[in-house]
Design a protein around this motif. Structure first.
Motif, PDB file in Angstrom:
ATOM      1  N   VAL A 120       0.897  -1.487  -0.178  1.00  0.00           N
ATOM      2  CA  VAL A 120      -0.292  -0.094  -0.120  1.00  0.00           C
ATOM      3  C   VAL A 120       1.062   1.069   0.369  1.00  0.00           C
ATOM      4  O   VAL A 120       1.857   1.262   0.574  1.00  0.00           O
ATOM      5  CB  VAL A 120      -1.067   0.495   0.986  1.00  0.00           C
ATOM      6  CG1 VAL A 120      -1.952   1.175   1.530  1.00  0.00           C
ATOM      7  CG2 VAL A 120      -1.723  -0.758   1.111  1.00  0.00           C
ATOM      8  N   LEU A 121       0.292   2.145  -1.435  1.00  0.00           N
ATOM      9  CA  LEU A 121       1.282   3.658  -1.291  1.00  0.00           C
ATOM     10  C   LEU A 121       0.105   4.235  -0.527  1.00  0.00           C
ATOM     11  O   LEU A 121      -1.145   4.325  -0.905  1.00  0.00           O
ATOM     12  CB  LEU A 121       1.272   3.769  -2.222  1.00  0.00           C
ATOM     13  CG  LEU A 121       2.301   4.969  -2.559  1.00  0.00           C
ATOM     14  CD1 LEU A 121       4.025   4.884  -3.112  1.00  0.00           C
ATOM     15  CD2 LEU A 121       1.684   6.393  -3.696  1.00  0.00           C
ATOM     16  N   VAL A 122      -0.012   5.609   0.649  1.00  0.00           N
ATOM     17  CA  VAL A 122      -0.214   6.527   1.598  1.00  0.00           C
ATOM     18  C   VAL A 122       0.308   7.509   0.754  1.00  0.00           C
ATOM     19  O   VAL A 122       1.883   7.797   1.055  1.00  0.00           O
ATOM     20  CB  VAL A 122      -0.523   6.135   2.687  1.00  0.00           C
ATOM     21  CG1 VAL A 122      -1.384   7.205   2.997  1.00  0.00           C
ATOM     22  CG2 VAL A 122      -1.255   4.773   3.049  1.00  0.00           C
ATOM     23  N   THR A 123      -0.650   8.380   0.860  1.00  0.00           N
ATOM     24  CA  THR A 123       0.319  10.008   0.372  1.00  0.00           C
ATOM     25  C   THR A 123      -0.175  10.473   1.501  1.00  0.00           C
ATOM     26  O   THR A 123      -0.266  10.522   2.435  1.00  0.00           O
ATOM     27  CB  THR A 123      -0.651  10.577  -0.598  1.00  0.00           C
ATOM     28  OG1 THR A 123      -1.323  10.782   0.213  1.00  0.00           O
ATOM     29  CG2 THR A 123      -0.551   9.644  -2.030  1.00  0.00           C
ATOM     30  N   GLU A 124       0.822  11.854   1.505  1.00  0.00           N
ATOM     31  CA  GLU A 124       1.243  12.261   2.638  1.00  0.00           C
ATOM     32  C   GLU A 124       1.167  14.235   2.026  1.00  0.00           C
ATOM     33  O   GLU A 124       1.807  13.928   1.162  1.00  0.00           O
ATOM     34  CB  GLU A 124       2.164  12.676   3.915  1.00  0.00           C
ATOM     35  CG  GLU A 124       3.226  12.249   3.020  1.00  0.00           C
ATOM     36  CD  GLU A 124       4.380  12.403   4.059  1.00  0.00           C
ATOM     37  OE1 GLU A 124       3.944  12.312   5.090  1.00  0.00           O
ATOM     38  OE2 GLU A 124       5.289  12.380   3.694  1.00  0.00           O
ATOM     39  N   PRO A 125       0.455  15.091   2.760  1.00  0.00           N
ATOM     40  CA  PRO A 125       0.839  16.470   2.623  1.00  0.00           C
ATOM     41  C   PRO A 125       2.436  17.122   2.983  1.00  0.00           C
ATOM     42  O   PRO A 125       2.809  16.497   3.912  1.00  0.00           O
ATOM     43  CB  PRO A 125       0.346  17.462   3.036  1.00  0.00           C
ATOM     44  CG  PRO A 125      -0.183  17.117   4.817  1.00  0.00           C
ATOM     45  CD  PRO A 125      -0.445  15.401   3.700  1.00  0.00           C
ATOM     46  N   ALA A 126       2.791  17.860   2.428  1.00  0.00           N
ATOM     47  CA  ALA A 126       3.984  18.051   2.960  1.00  0.00           C
ATOM     48  C   ALA A 126       4.779  18.543   3.919  1.00  0.00           C
ATOM     49  O   ALA A 126       5.629  18.112   4.072  1.00  0.00           O
ATOM     50  CB  ALA A 126       4.846  19.344   1.226  1.00  0.00           C
ATOM     51  N   TRP A 127       3.792  19.332   4.063  1.00  0.00           N
ATOM     52  CA  TRP A 127       3.576  19.449   5.738  1.00  0.00           C
ATOM     53  C   TRP A 127       3.102  18.290   6.928  1.00  0.00           C
ATOM     54  O   TRP A 127       3.213  18.853   7.308  1.00  0.00           O
ATOM     55  CB  TRP A 127       3.248  20.899   6.030  1.00  0.00           C
ATOM     56  CG  TRP A 127       1.706  21.183   5.704  1.00  0.00           C
ATOM     57  CD1 TRP A 127       0.453  20.802   6.432  1.00  0.00           C
ATOM     58  CD2 TRP A 127       1.260  20.710   3.911  1.00  0.00           C
ATOM     59  NE1 TRP A 127      -0.733  21.172   5.541  1.00  0.00           N
ATOM     60  CE2 TRP A 127      -0.687  20.837   4.009  1.00  0.00           C
ATOM     61  CE3 TRP A 127       1.904  21.104   2.836  1.00  0.00           C
ATOM     62  CZ2 TRP A 127      -1.311  21.123   3.683  1.00  0.00           C
ATOM     63  CZ3 TRP A 127       0.743  20.778   1.860  1.00  0.00           C
ATOM     64  CH2 TRP A 127      -0.403  21.403   2.278  1.00  0.00           C
ATOM     65  N   ASN A 128       3.516  17.486   6.053  1.00  0.00           N
ATOM     66  CA  ASN A 128       3.093  16.795   7.319  1.00  0.00           C
ATOM     67  C   ASN A 128       4.236  16.270   8.278  1.00  0.00           C
ATOM     68  O   ASN A 128       5.294  16.412   8.140  1.00  0.00           O
ATOM     69  CB  ASN A 128       2.563  15.346   7.252  1.00  0.00           C
ATOM     70  CG  ASN A 128       2.164  14.311   7.479  1.00  0.00           C
ATOM     71  OD1 ASN A 128       1.338  14.791   8.189  1.00  0.00           O
ATOM     72  ND2 ASN A 128       1.670  12.951   7.507  1.00  0.00           N
ATOM     73  N   THR A 129       3.316  15.532   9.514  1.00  0.00           N
ATOM     74  CA  THR A 129       4.320  15.529  10.890  1.00  0.00           C
ATOM     75  C   THR A 129       4.773  14.575  10.962  1.00  0.00           C
ATOM     76  O   THR A 129       3.853  13.672  10.351  1.00  0.00           O
ATOM     77  CB  THR A 129       3.546  15.540  12.112  1.00  0.00           C
ATOM     78  OG1 THR A 129       2.445  14.886  12.257  1.00  0.00           O
ATOM     79  CG2 THR A 129       2.638  17.199  11.809  1.00  0.00           C
ATOM     80  N   THR A 130       5.838  14.255  11.563  1.00  0.00           N
ATOM     81  CA  THR A 130       6.229  13.172  11.460  1.00  0.00           C
ATOM     82  C   THR A 130       5.676  11.664  12.725  1.00  0.00           C
ATOM     83  O   THR A 130       5.200  10.521  11.874  1.00  0.00           O
ATOM     84  CB  THR A 130       7.531  13.040  12.334  1.00  0.00           C
ATOM     85  OG1 THR A 130       8.298  14.086  11.372  1.00  0.00           O
ATOM     86  CG2 THR A 130       8.229  11.547  12.130  1.00  0.00           C
ATOM     87  N   GLU A 131       4.791  12.291  13.270  1.00  0.00           N
ATOM     88  CA  GLU A 131       4.259  11.539  14.775  1.00  0.00           C
ATOM     89  C   GLU A 131       3.065  10.983  13.443  1.00  0.00           C
ATOM     90  O   GLU A 131       2.529   9.490  13.578  1.00  0.00           O
ATOM     91  CB  GLU A 131       3.539  12.661  15.214  1.00  0.00           C
ATOM     92  CG  GLU A 131       4.498  12.641  17.029  1.00  0.00           C
ATOM     93  CD  GLU A 131       4.872  13.933  15.870  1.00  0.00           C
ATOM     94  OE1 GLU A 131       4.221  15.000  15.006  1.00  0.00           O
ATOM     95  OE2 GLU A 131       6.269  14.292  15.926  1.00  0.00           O
ATOM     96  N   ASN A 132       2.456  12.473  12.343  1.00  0.00           N
ATOM     97  CA  ASN A 132       1.184  11.445  12.114  1.00  0.00           C
ATOM     98  C   ASN A 132       1.889  10.460  10.429  1.00  0.00           C
ATOM     99  O   ASN A 132       1.286   9.732  10.834  1.00  0.00           O
ATOM    100  CB  ASN A 132       0.851  13.215  10.628  1.00  0.00           C
ATOM    101  CG  ASN A 132      -0.368  13.198  11.836  1.00  0.00           C
ATOM    102  OD1 ASN A 132      -0.972  12.947  12.389  1.00  0.00           O
ATOM    103  ND2 ASN A 132      -1.230  14.112  10.727  1.00  0.00           N
TER     104      ASN A 132
END
Lengths: 432, 484
Positions: A120-132
């Motif tokens: 599974v490949l999940v996306t994240e915004p560029a300002w995502n936090t490490t915890e997230n």
């Protein structure tokens, strides 16, 4: 096979946005499942109404005694006492509790697939936090038992979807507008700039609709679920409809505001536009008015005010700036702040590879206006704005679909074995 | 269809099977001649076997062979798990492969997993060569790790560079440090290869920080121009273009005028060369052309350019202008002597052409053979004709020959002049004697007749005159030689 660089391993791609969650198979051109991110829930009184859950796709969280309603028939179906919650705010997941249920709904109910068999490949915004991102990996590995996982940046994926390694990605979503410089598939974090501009647009549009304007009264945004019947009336005439009085007491505030947001959003999507060459009263008046009918049956033509809404993307009126000092940055301001933070050597490269994406950028005239704004200041600008709506709306997902079906990518997956061995630290090492 | 159904009906009604038309047909079928090749099935069934004559003509048309795309049989694919050698763990993913391909071979994409060679150093090496007061070893380690992680993408490295407690570093700082460390490592380590590759590698690591910073500054200032500045620059540029165009038009008109007035003597240079001189926009031209332009410029403006008539040049390339000793350096004089270059003073043709473009063009020496003065031309030509020399054409118009011819012409002119004077005086003497002695009428006529015979060819006198001419010439030429 090697010549084309592709090697399908039937990976799943999951793109969680503020408005919708997109899920599908890598290698496809459109996501198989597009479901709203927000969900409805009812709080059960004791062990009462379990039978209600029957036909809807819902997942019972046993401890809290709440029933979740997710998917297409989640918040949009009226239920007595149902609240609506948004797990994603400003493109960041703020509440992870319902995420497994929503993802599981997308994978298992809509796609009818078993995520434990697919990477599974999940996306994240560029300002995502490490915890997230670590929490996301945890959910995937622990709850869905995926064999491999990767988390990729939406900006990078949007650039990939446009076929570019280096690009300036302008992503206008439902809650956030962002400008992300990408160089060789890496985000330049110092150049990243984003603002909650679409929320201002929404607030402005809602204000425009609900307050009385010259020539029309304020419009009631009553959900169609609460309307028993209505009569056709001519444009600008007061609506004639009867409410479903039995349902009105069961309406919660959160559901009503969710509905209003959706109605305003629909109005913006179908009516609002942007003037090509800056604000000009005359030009706005010259463009033909557009017709829109609300669920109450009230319908009218919207003239210049529909451009007023779109104009906010590019410039704020002095009155607005004076009344609100913390206005979100406009798109040109975002672009210029992103560019000034970048090295002067690559500014030209970035300007030659601008990628416009996101559902919010689909306002008519948006791309034209953007290129006009940019060409006023810099000479060589090239904007890549896909004309295909699904490509524009699901650019991040599409890039993920491309990335996860590349043969050379498969060495980057974080396998379950690695997850067990290294724990959370491997996410930061692998997904740069 | 009809045959079997009829038989079925019979069997249903348990009728005896009568020999139908279909039954004898079945054994007859194989006997039927085969359908000839190249005839369509429909046509054959129409004309049947009655067209044996056609068979000969119906040779199979020769068509291009259909390409065999290998799509004949079905291809079997199977879902097979594979191991990626580029991974360090044992993750097995699955993909579709053609059945029959060897399983667990090398993963075809694993070969793209190439790692750039990176430099590493030991603590010892660091303390010996690499210490820098601006950098600690830990920070250098951090930098090298980032550079390795991001494959020397310095934009990304500079973006992600966050050394805790370190000073803020620009991209130039990072590059400078990285490349200087690499340079030092290459220089100070024992080098196994040859010097050429070593210096090549060293030069590939060269980085001039000051220059880069300056360049970036310039770039930034270029980008941060205001709208007015850009507009001003643009206006200046168009103005320059306009001026250039005007100049060009002016030059063209002037050249046209010169050409019509002076013809070949106008000495029009190549228009292109001229334009470049006048254009005055050196920034528009590439550096490579500037050197040639300079020479051209010199050629146009300075009159004492070498009009070379080297030994290899054709013999016709002769200039008749007398060699004038110019103020030139000894070196150039020696050079000229070595290359047989003769420098000529360019005559200023007219005041009209005394502009910067009116230079002396290249011309053939034979064009400039001196013509005798028109009054005596006929006589001089006659004199030369007696010597067997053509005054208008030289077989070998070398510089010496031309000089000699000129001297000869001068001598001939002088001779003719002298002869004229002598004749005149003779005539006067005769007239005076006649006036003294006899009546005038006869003597006048006689004198005129004699004058005529002198102008017109007279074979009797020819020998003497030619003799005299030759002698006069020899005297003059010898005198000329002494002078020169």
């Amino acid at each position: 096979m090697v010549n084309y660089g592709g090697d399908e391993v039937s990976a799943l791609v999951l793109d969680i946005g503020t408005s919708t969650i997109r899920a599908g198979y890598a290698g496809d051109d459109t996501p198989k499942a597009v479901i709203p991110t927000c969900y409805g829930y009812t709080e059960e009184q004791g062990d009462g109404d379990v039978s209600m859950e029957g036909s809807e796709e819902g997942a019972q969280l046993p401890k809290k005694k709440t029933t979740l309603y997710v998917g297409q028939n989640g918040p949009s179906v009226w239920r007595a006492g149902m609240h609506v919650a948004h797990p994603v705010q400003n493109s960041l997941i703020t509440d992870f509790a319902p995420i497994p249920a929503i993802v599981s709904h997308a994978f298992k109910e809509v796609m009818r697939t078993d995520p434990s068999e697919h990477p599974v490949l999940v996306t994240e915004p560029a300002w995502n936090t490490t915890e997230n991102r670590e929490r996301m990996a945890e959910i995937m590995f622990e709850e869905f038992d995926v064999p491999a996982f990767y988390i990729a940046n939406t900006g990078v994926l949007n650039a990939f979807a446009a076929g570019k390694g280096s690009a300036l990605v302008i992503d206008v979503g439902q809650s956030t507008a962002s400008v992300t410089p990408i160089v060789d598939g890496f985000v330049l974090r110092k150049g990243l700039s984003h603002s909650g501009l679409p929320q201002l647009i929404y607030a402005h549009a809602k204000h425009t609709l609900t307050t009385p304007q010259p020539g029309r009264p304020g419009i009631q945004l009553i959900p169609h679920q609460l309307i028993a019947n209505r009569q056709t009336v001519d444009a600008t005439f007061p609506p004639k409809f009867t409410l479903r009085e039995d349902r009105v007491p069961g309406v919660t505030d959160s559901w009503r505001s969710w509905y209003e947001a959706r109605e305003v959003d629909e109005w913006v999507q179908s009516v609002a536009g942007v003037l090509d060459q800056g604000w000009n009263d005359q030009a706005a008046a010259q463009r033909g008015p557009r017709h829109y009918e609300f669920p109450t049956g009230y319908n009218t033509y919207f003239g210049a005010e529909r451009f007023n809404v779109g104009e906010l993307y590019f410039s704020h009126t002095p009155q607005l700036v004076a009344s609100n000092p913390n206005l979100p940055k406009t798109i040109p301001a975002l672009i210029s702040s992103a560019l000034t933070a970048c090295d002067p050597d690559i500014r030209q490269v970035l300007l030659g590879n601008i990628v416009l994406t996101g559902g919010g950028s689909m306002l008519s005239g948006f791309a034209d206006r953007l290129s006009a704004e940019l060409q006023r200041n810099v000479s060589h600008v090239k904007i890549h704005a896909p004309g295909n709506p699904s490509e524009r709306r699901y650019g991040g997902w599409l890039g993920g679909s491309i990335l996860a079906s590349l043969g050379t990518f498969h060495q980057l997956w974080i396998s379950k074995e690695e997850w067990k061995e290294h724990g959370k630290a491997i996410i930061g090492q692998r997904c740069k | 269809m009809a045959g079997p159904s009829a038989a079925d009906v019979r069997s249903v009604f348990s009728l005896p099977s009568t020999p139908g038309p279909s039954q004898p047909k079945a054994p007859a079928a194989p006997e039927r001649a085969r359908k000839p090749e190249g005839m369509s099935r429909e046509l054959y069934s129409l004309i049947g076997q009655s067209a044996p004559t056609l068979v000969a003509q119906l040779a199979k048309p020769r068509l291009k062979q259909k390409p065999n795309l290998g799509g004949g049989g079905r291809v079997k694919w199977e879902w097979r798990s594979f191991q990626n050698q580029a991974r360090s763990d044992g993750l097995r993913l699955s993909h579709w492969v053609k059945a029959g391909t060897p399983s667990d071979g090398e993963y075809p994409f694993a070969k793209y997993n190439v790692q750039n060679p990176t430099y590493t150093y030991t603590q010892d090496e660091y303390t010996k060569f690499l210490t820098d007061k601006e950098w600690t070893k830990e920070e250098t380690d951090y930098l090298f790790d980032l550079v390795r992680q991001y494959d020397q993408r310095f934009y990304v490295v500079a973006d992600r560079y966050e050394y805790p407690g370190g000073p803020p570093r620009s991209m130039e700082d990072l590059k400078d440090r990285y490349f200087s460390v690499c340079r030092k490592l290459v220089r100070d380590r024992p080098w196994p290869g040859d010097e050429a590759t070593k210096s090549q590698i060293l030069s590939s690591f060269s980085f001039d920080k000051e220059r880069e910073v300056m360049r970036k500054k310039y770039l930034e200032s270029l980008e941060s121009r205001t709208q007015e500045e850009i507009a001003e620059e643009e206006a200046l540029f168009t103005e320059l273009k306009r001026l250039e165009q005007n100049e060009r038009r002016f030059k063209k008109e002037r050249d046209e005028l010169l050409r019509t007035v002076l013809g070949i003597e106008s000495g029009l240079p190549d228009v292109q060369a001229d334009e470049e001189v006048v254009s005055g926009a050196p920034q528009l031209e590439s550096i490579s052309t500037t050197t040639t332009k300079k020479t051209k410029k010199k050629g146009v403006t300075e009159p004492d350019t070498p009009m070379s008539a080297g030994p290899s040049a054709s013999n016709a390339t002769v200039s008749l202008a007398p060699p004038v000793p110019k103020k030139q350096s000894a070196k150039s004089a020696a050079y000229d002597a070595l290359h047989c270059i003769h420098r000529t003073e360019v005559p200023q043709l007219t005041t009209a052409t005394a502009t910067k473009a009116a230079h002396q063009p290249v011309y053939l020496r034979s064009y400039k053979l001196p013509a005798p003065k028109s009054a005596n031309a006929h006589k001089i030509a006659q004199v030369l004709g007696e010597l067997g020399v053509s005054s208008t054409r030289l077989v070998m118009p070398t510089k010496d020959n031309c000089q000699k011819l000129e001297a000869l012409l001068e001598a001939a002119t002088a001779l003719v002049e002298t002869k004229k004077q002598v004749d005149k005086i003779d005539q006067e003497i005769r007239l005076a004697q006649e006036r003294l002695g006899q009546g005038s009428a006869e003597g006048d006529a006689d004198g005129e007749a004699e004058d005529d015979t002198m102008d017109v060819d007279e074979p009797a006198e020819e020998g003497g005159r030619s003799q005299s001419v030759v002698s006069a010439r020899s005297v003059r030429s010898s005198r000329g030689r002494k002078q020169s």
